[in-house]
Design a protein around this motif. Structure first.
Motif, mmCIF file in Angstrom:
data_model
loop_
_atom_site.group_PDB
_atom_site.id
_atom_site.type_symbol
_atom_site.label_atom_id
_atom_site.label_comp_id
_atom_site.label_asym_id
_atom_site.label_seq_id
_atom_site.Cartn_x
_atom_site.Cartn_y
_atom_site.Cartn_z
ATOM 1 N N PRO A 80 32.056 39.047 37.183
ATOM 2 C CA PRO A 80 31.225 39.925 38.381
ATOM 3 C C PRO A 80 30.411 40.778 37.550
ATOM 4 C CG PRO A 80 33.764 40.393 38.216
ATOM 5 C CD PRO A 80 33.438 39.325 37.162
ATOM 6 N N LYS A 81 29.279 40.919 38.144
ATOM 7 C CA LYS A 81 28.099 41.424 37.769
ATOM 8 C C LYS A 81 28.329 42.995 37.288
ATOM 9 C CE LYS A 81 23.395 42.370 36.709
ATOM 10 N NZ LYS A 81 22.961 41.603 35.549
ATOM 11 N N GLU A 82 29.183 43.634 38.336
ATOM 12 C CA GLU A 82 29.627 45.165 38.192
ATOM 13 C C GLU A 82 31.276 45.191 38.614
ATOM 14 O OE1 GLU A 82 27.907 44.553 42.022
ATOM 15 O OE2 GLU A 82 26.741 44.892 40.421
ATOM 16 N N PRO A 83 32.014 46.235 38.423
ATOM 17 C CA PRO A 83 33.147 46.058 38.977
ATOM 18 C C PRO A 83 33.519 46.197 40.458
ATOM 19 C CG PRO A 83 32.772 47.945 37.267
ATOM 20 C CD PRO A 83 31.544 47.296 37.713
ATOM 21 N N VAL A 84 34.486 45.770 40.977
ATOM 22 C CA VAL A 84 34.849 45.688 42.361
ATOM 23 C C VAL A 84 34.678 47.335 42.634
ATOM 24 C CG1 VAL A 84 36.397 45.108 44.156
ATOM 25 C CG2 VAL A 84 36.134 43.707 42.210
ATOM 26 N N ARG A 85 33.952 47.512 43.806
ATOM 27 C CA ARG A 85 33.880 48.754 44.599
ATOM 28 C C ARG A 85 35.262 49.319 45.112
ATOM 29 N NH1 ARG A 85 27.798 47.357 46.441
ATOM 30 N NH2 ARG A 85 26.905 47.212 44.621
ATOM 31 N N PRO A 86 35.389 50.458 45.170
ATOM 32 C CA PRO A 86 36.373 50.665 46.089
ATOM 33 C C PRO A 86 36.412 50.325 47.730
ATOM 34 C CG PRO A 86 35.675 52.670 44.880
ATOM 35 C CD PRO A 86 35.052 51.516 44.725
ATOM 36 N N GLY A 87 37.516 49.578 48.138
ATOM 37 C CA GLY A 87 37.448 49.226 49.518
ATOM 38 C C GLY A 87 37.040 47.733 49.618
ATOM 39 N N PRO B 96 30.852 32.805 42.470
ATOM 40 C CA PRO B 96 31.104 32.160 41.130
ATOM 41 C C PRO B 96 30.647 30.846 40.785
ATOM 42 C CG PRO B 96 33.133 33.634 41.808
ATOM 43 C CD PRO B 96 32.236 33.414 42.901
ATOM 44 N N PRO B 97 30.862 29.972 42.010
ATOM 45 C CA PRO B 97 30.359 28.595 41.777
ATOM 46 C C PRO B 97 28.901 28.668 41.759
ATOM 47 C CG PRO B 97 32.138 28.598 43.376
ATOM 48 C CD PRO B 97 31.787 29.869 43.226
ATOM 49 N N LYS C 88 36.479 41.562 46.800
ATOM 50 C CA LYS C 88 35.678 40.705 45.693
ATOM 51 C C LYS C 88 34.382 41.588 45.366
ATOM 52 C CE LYS C 88 33.501 37.515 48.522
ATOM 53 N NZ LYS C 88 32.630 36.520 48.327
ATOM 54 N N PRO C 89 33.921 41.168 44.186
ATOM 55 C CA PRO C 89 32.577 41.680 43.725
ATOM 56 C C PRO C 89 31.578 41.056 44.618
ATOM 57 C CG PRO C 89 33.905 40.702 41.741
ATOM 58 C CD PRO C 89 34.500 40.252 43.085
ATOM 59 N N ALA C 90 30.406 41.866 44.698
ATOM 60 C CA ALA C 90 29.450 41.398 45.325
ATOM 61 C C ALA C 90 28.259 40.892 45.055
ATOM 62 C CB ALA C 90 28.720 42.715 46.059
ATOM 63 N N ARG C 91 28.455 40.734 43.495
ATOM 64 C CA ARG C 91 27.538 39.815 42.899
ATOM 65 C C ARG C 91 28.121 39.348 41.464
ATOM 66 N NH1 ARG C 91 22.294 43.461 41.930
ATOM 67 N NH2 ARG C 91 23.837 44.538 40.843
ATOM 68 N N TYR C 92 27.648 38.138 40.926
ATOM 69 C CA TYR C 92 28.344 37.593 39.838
ATOM 70 C C TYR C 92 27.179 36.903 38.918
ATOM 71 C CZ TYR C 92 32.389 37.048 42.714
ATOM 72 O OH TYR C 92 33.760 37.413 43.284
ATOM 73 N N THR C 93 27.495 36.968 37.630
ATOM 74 C CA THR C 93 26.649 36.566 36.545
ATOM 75 C C THR C 93 27.151 35.594 35.671
ATOM 76 O OG1 THR C 93 25.127 37.397 34.845
ATOM 77 C CG2 THR C 93 27.118 38.415 35.045
#
Length: 103
Positions: free
Chosen positions: A24-31, A71-72, A34-39
């Motif tokens: 994940p680009k950043e931690p999962v936000r509350p609510g 992720p893919p 899954k993460p919104a962005r990946y790296t």
């Protein structure tokens, strides 16, 4: 190069291995589920090389602004970057040091 909390996937290409870890680009936000962005991070090496030893890998990572929806998607881009390093078409990275040092 290895970390106990990182899941690595490996792809064989032209006598080298491309190791990739998506994250994940950043931690999962509350609510959110899954993460919104990946790296990704990755490295290129000879088969069987010890990634913990200096000079046995060519590490690479996504540029700071590069983000991917899944992720893919991140994995596919990382493999393309690894292939460009092996092919000698990457603008900054090369496997020449692995070839000439004999590791």
């Amino acid at each position: 190069m290895s970390d106990d909390n990182v899941c690595w996937q490996s792809v064989d290409y032209e006598g080298f291995e491309i190791h990739v870890s998506t994250r994940p680009k950043e931690p999962v936000r509350p609510g959110e589920v899954k993460p919104a962005r990946y790296t990704y991070i990755g490295y290129v090496c000879h088969p069987g090389a010890n990634a913990a030893l200096p000079g046995h890998t060519v590490p690479f990572h996504a540029d700071g602004e590069d983000v991917f929806a899944t992720p893919p998607d991140a994995h596919d881009e990382a493999v393309q970057v690894g292939r460009s390093i092996i092919d000698g078409t990457h603008p900054d990275l090369s496997v020449l040091s692995l070839v000439t040092s004999g590791v």
